[in-house]
Design a protein around this motif. Structure first.
Motif, PDB file in Angstrom:
ATOM      1  N   VAL A   1       0.852  -1.202   0.000  1.00  0.00           N
ATOM      2  CA  VAL A   1       0.000   0.000   0.000  1.00  0.00           C
ATOM      3  C   VAL A   1       0.884   1.246   0.000  1.00  0.00           C
ATOM      4  O   VAL A   1       0.659   2.183  -0.785  1.00  0.00           O
ATOM      5  N   VAL A   2       1.907   1.266   0.866  1.00  0.00           N
ATOM      6  CA  VAL A   2       2.793   2.431   0.938  1.00  0.00           C
ATOM      7  C   VAL A   2       3.501   2.629  -0.401  1.00  0.00           C
ATOM      8  O   VAL A   2       3.577   3.744  -0.925  1.00  0.00           O
ATOM      9  N   TYR A   3       3.986   1.530  -0.983  1.00  0.00           N
ATOM     10  CA  TYR A   3       4.684   1.607  -2.267  1.00  0.00           C
ATOM     11  C   TYR A   3       3.782   2.216  -3.342  1.00  0.00           C
ATOM     12  O   TYR A   3       4.169   3.155  -4.044  1.00  0.00           O
ATOM     13  N   HIS A   4       2.549   1.708  -3.452  1.00  0.00           N
ATOM     14  CA  HIS A   4       1.665   2.181  -4.513  1.00  0.00           C
ATOM     15  C   HIS A   4       1.196   3.611  -4.265  1.00  0.00           C
ATOM     16  O   HIS A   4       0.993   4.370  -5.217  1.00  0.00           O
ATOM     17  N   ALA A   5       1.030   3.990  -2.999  1.00  0.00           N
ATOM     18  CA  ALA A   5       0.644   5.371  -2.700  1.00  0.00           C
ATOM     19  C   ALA A   5       1.756   6.323  -3.127  1.00  0.00           C
ATOM     20  O   ALA A   5       1.502   7.385  -3.704  1.00  0.00           O
TER      21      ALA A   5
END
Lengths: 331, 324
Positions: B52-56
């Motif tokens: 999630v952090v990566y894609h955000a």
């Protein structure tokens, strides 16, 4: 099989055998018998070897925890430290693999031992020189090590280089004369630990530092030094556990070693070591680790309990075992 | 954007201008980055949230490069309490046009998000719904029931509607319950027998241990379903170690990159997975940006489907640089 070897050794080592000292081994035997009655698959050699092998991590760390607790300390950071050491070790091996080939595994293991002992030294120095409660210090380092491994993995997983996987796998999955390596490594660590704690001047000083710090100080024992060294031994044991752990799944993740500190402390206490210090039972700690792992194994093998209640039954068994311990040792 | 050099910034701005002008947004373009979109997500504590952090962060870069008037602020929080505090900080110091939030827990975050909305902020809720759905303008989520049900249908087809399987479930939560319900409802209509179902807490080590125990307990198992790919990796290790040939299928779910790689390679035991992709945060940020950049109306609920990931479509679900 492992159960019998531990019992025999425990009998040899104690000069005055009291029922209380044998309690963890009796509990272990009772649980094995119960397991066999509940499901005959339990006593298959494949199952017993699996259970003994995978309890090696907790058992090895519990040997170190026995030193820390006997010296009057406590270490809550072992689970996170294991994950952190695992991460450093994998990164070292991956970085050296192109240059050293399979020798990178040895280099990684060496690095793990050094990093583990440094982590332990860090805990120990802050506890003794900083004069802060071990509970608070190691609660802090628990968070620090956990954050480091999360950072190193970006929240995902950190796998070892594929070229090293095959060469390293046997350390967990291989065996010598039918006995898996992790069990042999555990035995070596326990023998070393028992010798150090029971047969050397160092061991007696360490225990006296945990039993009554003031008395120990008056009789010339360097209490701070003893306690610090116990944390270094703990760090060493954590690193040995990490060396056995990496080949199993070949990766470190932010959940590696999560809550292991509680299992380790439970194993040590079930094994007869006093949480307030002054008494250490190395073989007992190993029995404790085996008891925890076997209870979990029997829970899955039996169809007695709903999946929602497994943890409740495990908790109850541990309390009953401790009550039985108290009952037998007060006689 | 901040890290890019001046030239590329100008080129990108020119491109974005060219794209945006036909939409008639002259007024918005006059000012520099006046639309602030805050993104509040859990910190990377395990594989899925790591994704999630990566894609955000990817979405932040791409959106800021594409739309010069939009400023995306990504904020991670390590607990529900920390997320509430970060919401307060974000909305107190600046005027937020939109908030994209993946709430830690529904109950605790509902009130604070309502506070933010009362200041006129557009609210996009991702994955976990709030207790009061009236607060959200846009809702983006995956389909946990479908993760279980689609896997079960595929498995039932492959096994010819009969056989004996074991299941590993995660941490007792709504997500876990929904996946298990979707799976067992479909299995209940077949002659497949679920021999055992136990918690392994979405943890590789616990999954390894539990699978060893399953293997000791049952001499014949046709297939195993771990309701998360992280656990599947532990399961596969245990099956390989035991050298058991009876297990025809070992399936997971979630679309972890290691498992997608196995699907791509045409692994016989793990030929499929089902997505519950952390990239849903990216879909949500893009849709929210559409509301402000292109004035494309984006109110409503959007449920990402969980189609089977097969060797043919695996590339769409494969993010080699993501930690998950």
């Amino acid at each position: 099989m492992t159960a019998t070897t531990t019992t025999v050794a425990a009998v040899k080592e104690g000069r005055r055998i009291r029922l209380g000292d044998l309690a963890p081994f009796i509990a272990l035997a009772v649980i094995i018998v119960l397991g066999a009655l509940i499901n005959q698959n339990f006593v298959s050699s494949a199952n017993l070897l699996n259970v003994a092998t995978r309890s090696a991590f907790i058992a090895i760390i519990a040997v170190g925890a026995t030193f820390v607790i006997a010296s009057g300390g406590l270490d809550l950071s072992v689970g996170s430290m294991m994950a952190f050491v695992t991460g450093i070790m994998i990164m070292t091996m991956n970085a050296l693999a192109p240059a050293l080939g399979d020798w990178a595994i040895l280099a990684g293991a060496g690095t793990a031992l050094i990093v583990g002992m440094l982590c332990g030294l860090f805990n120990g120095v802050i506890v003794t020189v900083g004069r802060i409660e071990p509970f608070i210090v190691t609660l802090g380092t628990m968070g620090i090590f956990r954050a480091f491994i999360t950072f190193m993995t970006d929240g995902g997983s950190l796998p070892i280089d594929r070229s090293l996987r095959e060469a390293y796998r046997p350390v967990y999955f291989g065996d010598f004369l039918g006995i898996p390596y992790p069990i042999l490594i555990t035995l070596a660590v326990v023998l070393l630990g028992a010798f150090l704690l029971y047969r050397t001047k160092y061991g007696r000083r360490l225990t006296s530092a945990g039993s009554n710090a003031d008395v120990a100080r008056f009789s010339g024992v360097n209490v701070g030094g003893m306690r610090t060294s116990a944390y270094v031994i703990q760090g060493f044991c954590v690193a040995v556990a990490a060396i056995c752990y990496v080949p199993r799944l070949g990766a470190a993740t932010p959940t590696t070693g999560q809550l292991w500190e509680l299992q380790v402390i439970t194993a040590v206490v079930i094994g007869g070591t006093l949480l307030r210090g002054g008494k250490g039972r190395v073989w007992g700690s190993v029995a404790g680790a085996l008891i925890l792992e076997i209870i979990a194994n029997v829970m899955v093998l039996s169809d007695l309990v709903s999946e929602y209640l497994v943890a409740a039954v495990q908790g109850a068994i541990i309390i009953i075992a401790m009550l039985a311990h108290r009952f037998t040792s007060s006689r | 954007m901040r890290m890019m050099n001046e030239t590329s910034r100008m080129v990108l701005s020119a491109v974005a201008l060219a794209c945006a002008l036909p939409l008639g947004l002259g007024e918005a373009l006059a000012q520099e980055r006046d639309v602030k979109i805050a993104v509040s997500i859990p910190a990377a504590t395990h594989g899925w949230t790591g994704g999630v952090v990566y894609h955000a962060e990817q979405a932040e870069k791409e959106i800021e490069a594409a739309f010069p008037n939009i400023d995306v602020i990504v904020s991670t929080a390590s607990s529900a309490t920390a997320q509430v505090s970060s919401l307060e900080d974000l909305s107190a110091t600046q005027k937020l046009a939109a908030l994209v939030i993946l709430p830690f827990t529904s109950e605790e975050l509902t009130g604070p998000v309502e506070q933010v909305k009362s200041k006129g902020t557009f609210i996009t809720v991702v994955d976990r719904g709030l207790t009061d759905p009236a607060i959200q303008d846009l809702y983006v989520a995956g389909d946990n029931i479908a993760v279980g049900a689609n896997t079960a249908r595929w498995l039932s087809d492959q096994l010819g509607g009969k056989g004996e399987i074991v299941v590993l479930r995660g941490i007792p939560t709504v997500i876990d319950d929904e996946r298990i319900k979707g799976f067992s409802d479909v299995i209940a209509e077949t002659d497949i027998k679920i021999l055992d179902i136990q918690y392994a807490n979405w943890n590789q080590d616990e999954a390894f241990t539990l699978m060893q125990d399953y293997l000791a307990k049952y001499p014949k198992i046709d297939a195993v379903w771990a309701n998360d790919d992280d656990m599947l990796l532990g399961v596969i290790e245990a099956v390989d170690q035991a050298g058991r040939e009876d297990i025809r299928f070992a399936l997971g779910g979630n679309g972890m990159k290691q498992v997608i790689e196995m699907v791509k390679e045409g692994d016989a035991r793990t030929p499929i997975s089902t997505p519950y992709p952390p990239s849903m945060i990216k879909s949500a940020i893009y849709m929210t940006a559409g509301q402000f950049a292109g004035q494309a109306p984006m109110r409503g609920s959007f449920k990402l489907d969980a189609p089977l990931i097969t060797p043919e479509n695996a590339d769409q679900f494969y993010f080699p640089d993501s930690p998950f």
